[in-house]
Motif scaffolding. Structure first.
Motif, mmCIF file in Angstrom:
data_model
loop_
_atom_site.group_PDB
_atom_site.id
_atom_site.type_symbol
_atom_site.label_atom_id
_atom_site.label_comp_id
_atom_site.label_asym_id
_atom_site.label_seq_id
_atom_site.Cartn_x
_atom_site.Cartn_y
_atom_site.Cartn_z
ATOM 1 N N THR A 31 19.117 43.269 55.396
ATOM 2 C CA THR A 31 20.203 42.352 55.086
ATOM 3 C C THR A 31 21.490 43.131 55.112
ATOM 4 O OG1 THR A 31 19.930 42.750 52.727
ATOM 5 C CG2 THR A 31 18.766 40.862 53.637
ATOM 6 N N ALA A 32 22.572 42.455 55.445
ATOM 7 C CA ALA A 32 23.875 43.135 55.524
ATOM 8 C C ALA A 32 24.277 43.623 54.142
ATOM 9 C CB ALA A 32 24.922 42.170 56.066
ATOM 10 N N GLY A 33 24.897 44.802 54.115
ATOM 11 C CA GLY A 33 25.397 45.338 52.862
ATOM 12 C C GLY A 33 24.422 46.234 52.129
ATOM 13 N N THR A 34 23.183 46.311 52.583
ATOM 14 C CA THR A 34 22.232 47.196 51.940
ATOM 15 C C THR A 34 22.213 48.516 52.671
ATOM 16 O OG1 THR A 34 20.399 46.434 53.291
ATOM 17 C CG2 THR A 34 20.770 45.256 51.219
ATOM 18 N N PRO A 35 21.766 49.568 52.011
ATOM 19 C CA PRO A 35 21.726 50.870 52.676
ATOM 20 C C PRO A 35 20.888 50.856 53.940
ATOM 21 C CG PRO A 35 21.364 51.130 50.325
ATOM 22 C CD PRO A 35 21.388 49.654 50.611
ATOM 23 N N SER A 36 19.863 50.008 54.002
ATOM 24 C CA SER A 36 19.009 49.991 55.183
ATOM 25 C C SER A 36 19.694 49.329 56.373
ATOM 26 C CB SER A 36 17.687 49.280 54.876
ATOM 27 O OG SER A 36 17.942 47.962 54.459
ATOM 28 N N SER A 37 20.880 48.693 56.155
ATOM 29 C CA SER A 37 21.579 48.059 57.269
ATOM 30 C C SER A 37 22.325 49.090 58.119
ATOM 31 C CB SER A 37 22.542 46.977 56.768
ATOM 32 O OG SER A 37 23.584 47.569 56.037
ATOM 33 N N VAL A 38 22.426 50.317 57.629
ATOM 34 C CA VAL A 38 23.044 51.395 58.391
ATOM 35 C C VAL A 38 22.023 51.870 59.415
ATOM 36 C CG1 VAL A 38 23.977 53.729 58.238
ATOM 37 C CG2 VAL A 38 24.482 52.080 56.451
ATOM 38 N N SER A 39 22.466 52.049 60.645
ATOM 39 C CA SER A 39 21.525 52.484 61.676
ATOM 40 C C SER A 39 20.979 53.860 61.334
ATOM 41 C CB SER A 39 22.207 52.508 63.044
ATOM 42 O OG SER A 39 23.092 53.594 63.126
ATOM 43 N N SER A 64 21.407 59.531 59.944
ATOM 44 C CA SER A 64 21.110 60.918 60.286
ATOM 45 C C SER A 64 22.394 61.736 60.394
ATOM 46 C CB SER A 64 20.338 60.960 61.602
ATOM 47 O OG SER A 64 20.081 62.264 61.991
ATOM 48 N N GLN A 65 23.441 61.163 61.001
ATOM 49 C CA GLN A 65 24.734 61.850 61.104
ATOM 50 C C GLN A 65 25.326 62.094 59.722
ATOM 51 O OE1 GLN A 65 27.023 59.153 63.456
ATOM 52 N NE2 GLN A 65 26.330 59.988 65.414
ATOM 53 N N LEU A 66 25.233 61.092 58.860
ATOM 54 C CA LEU A 66 25.777 61.233 57.506
ATOM 55 C C LEU A 66 25.030 62.301 56.716
ATOM 56 C CD1 LEU A 66 26.342 57.471 56.600
ATOM 57 C CD2 LEU A 66 28.101 59.178 57.087
ATOM 58 N N TYR A 95 27.620 57.501 49.062
ATOM 59 C CA TYR A 95 27.703 58.930 48.751
ATOM 60 C C TYR A 95 27.790 59.754 50.032
ATOM 61 C CZ TYR A 95 25.969 63.559 47.389
ATOM 62 O OH TYR A 95 25.802 64.908 47.218
ATOM 63 N N LEU A 96 26.945 59.437 51.008
ATOM 64 C CA LEU A 96 26.929 60.182 52.269
ATOM 65 C C LEU A 96 28.231 59.979 53.051
ATOM 66 C CD1 LEU A 96 23.249 59.577 53.412
ATOM 67 C CD2 LEU A 96 24.235 61.693 52.520
ATOM 68 N N GLU A 97 28.757 58.761 53.046
ATOM 69 C CA GLU A 97 30.033 58.515 53.732
ATOM 70 C C GLU A 97 31.158 59.281 53.058
ATOM 71 O OE1 GLU A 97 30.143 54.246 53.684
ATOM 72 O OE2 GLU A 97 29.153 54.107 55.647
ATOM 73 N N GLY A 98 31.122 59.379 51.736
ATOM 74 C CA GLY A 98 32.112 60.169 51.012
ATOM 75 C C GLY A 98 31.999 61.650 51.351
ATOM 76 N N ALA A 99 30.768 62.126 51.497
ATOM 77 C CA ALA A 99 30.552 63.523 51.866
ATOM 78 C C ALA A 99 31.127 63.805 53.252
ATOM 79 C CB ALA A 99 29.064 63.855 51.830
ATOM 80 N N ALA A 119 26.158 65.642 57.910
ATOM 81 C CA ALA A 119 27.486 65.964 57.378
ATOM 82 C C ALA A 119 27.379 66.444 55.933
ATOM 83 C CB ALA A 119 28.407 64.750 57.466
ATOM 84 N N GLU A 120 26.534 65.788 55.139
ATOM 85 C CA GLU A 120 26.353 66.215 53.750
ATOM 86 C C GLU A 120 25.777 67.634 53.707
ATOM 87 O OE1 GLU A 120 23.793 65.267 49.739
ATOM 88 O OE2 GLU A 120 22.985 64.850 51.724
ATOM 89 N N THR A 121 24.791 67.893 54.540
ATOM 90 C CA THR A 121 24.182 69.227 54.585
ATOM 91 C C THR A 121 25.205 70.276 54.999
ATOM 92 O OG1 THR A 121 22.046 68.241 55.139
ATOM 93 C CG2 THR A 121 22.327 70.590 55.629
#
Length: 145
Positions: A40-48, A53-55, A107-111, A58-60
């Motif tokens: 569903t839109a807006g949930t973490p699983s809606s991110v490809s 993986s890119q996010l 959190y990952l997008e902020g990182a 970036a955090e790492t």
């Protein structure tokens, strides 16, 4: 064309590719399990999964860069800056959200944003020419800026 002009992967390259594929499959299956199969839109699983993986990469990268900066001889001077202390607290000292947490993507997008900002500041500092001599710094710059 002669065969020696084409790239042929070594056994180590094949193992790395297989490892990346398996890691991707694990993330995919975890995402499906956590989302109950439906998205569903807006949930973490809606991110490809590629974006996720890119996010995560970036955090790492941010955590590795901060650890390296925190263990450098300049660490005491860096800690005088409140922004550096904030990054240290957020990404090195505090536990990060679990994979199933709805806050994980934010959190990952902020990182990723913090990593880009830190790299921009480092690239525009008077130390930039010295930093660019380091292959790892150039790689991060190319990847994120």
């Amino acid at each position: 064309m002669p065969e020696d002009e084409f790239y042929t992967p070594t056994e180590l390259d094949r193992l790395r590719m297989e490892n990346e594929l398996l890691a991707f499959e694990v993330r995919y299956l975890k995402a499906r399990l956590n989302s109950g199969g439906g998205r569903t839109a807006g949930t973490p699983s809606s991110v490809s999964l590629s974006r996720l993986s890119q996010l995560e990469a970036a955090e790492t990268d941010l955590r590795l860069l901060l650890r390296r900066m925190a263990s450098s001889p300049l660490a005491p001077a860096l800690r005088l800056n409140g922004n550096f202390r904030t990054l240290e607290d957020r990404y090195l000292r505090s536990p990060h959200p679990e994979e199933s947490s709805p806050r994980r993507v934010a959190y990952l997008e902020g990182a990723e944003r913090d990593l880009k900002l830190l790299l921009r500041r480092m690239a525009s500092s008077p130390l930039a020419p010295a930093l660019r001599r380091n292959r790892n710094f150039r790689t991060l710059e190319e990847r994120y800026l």
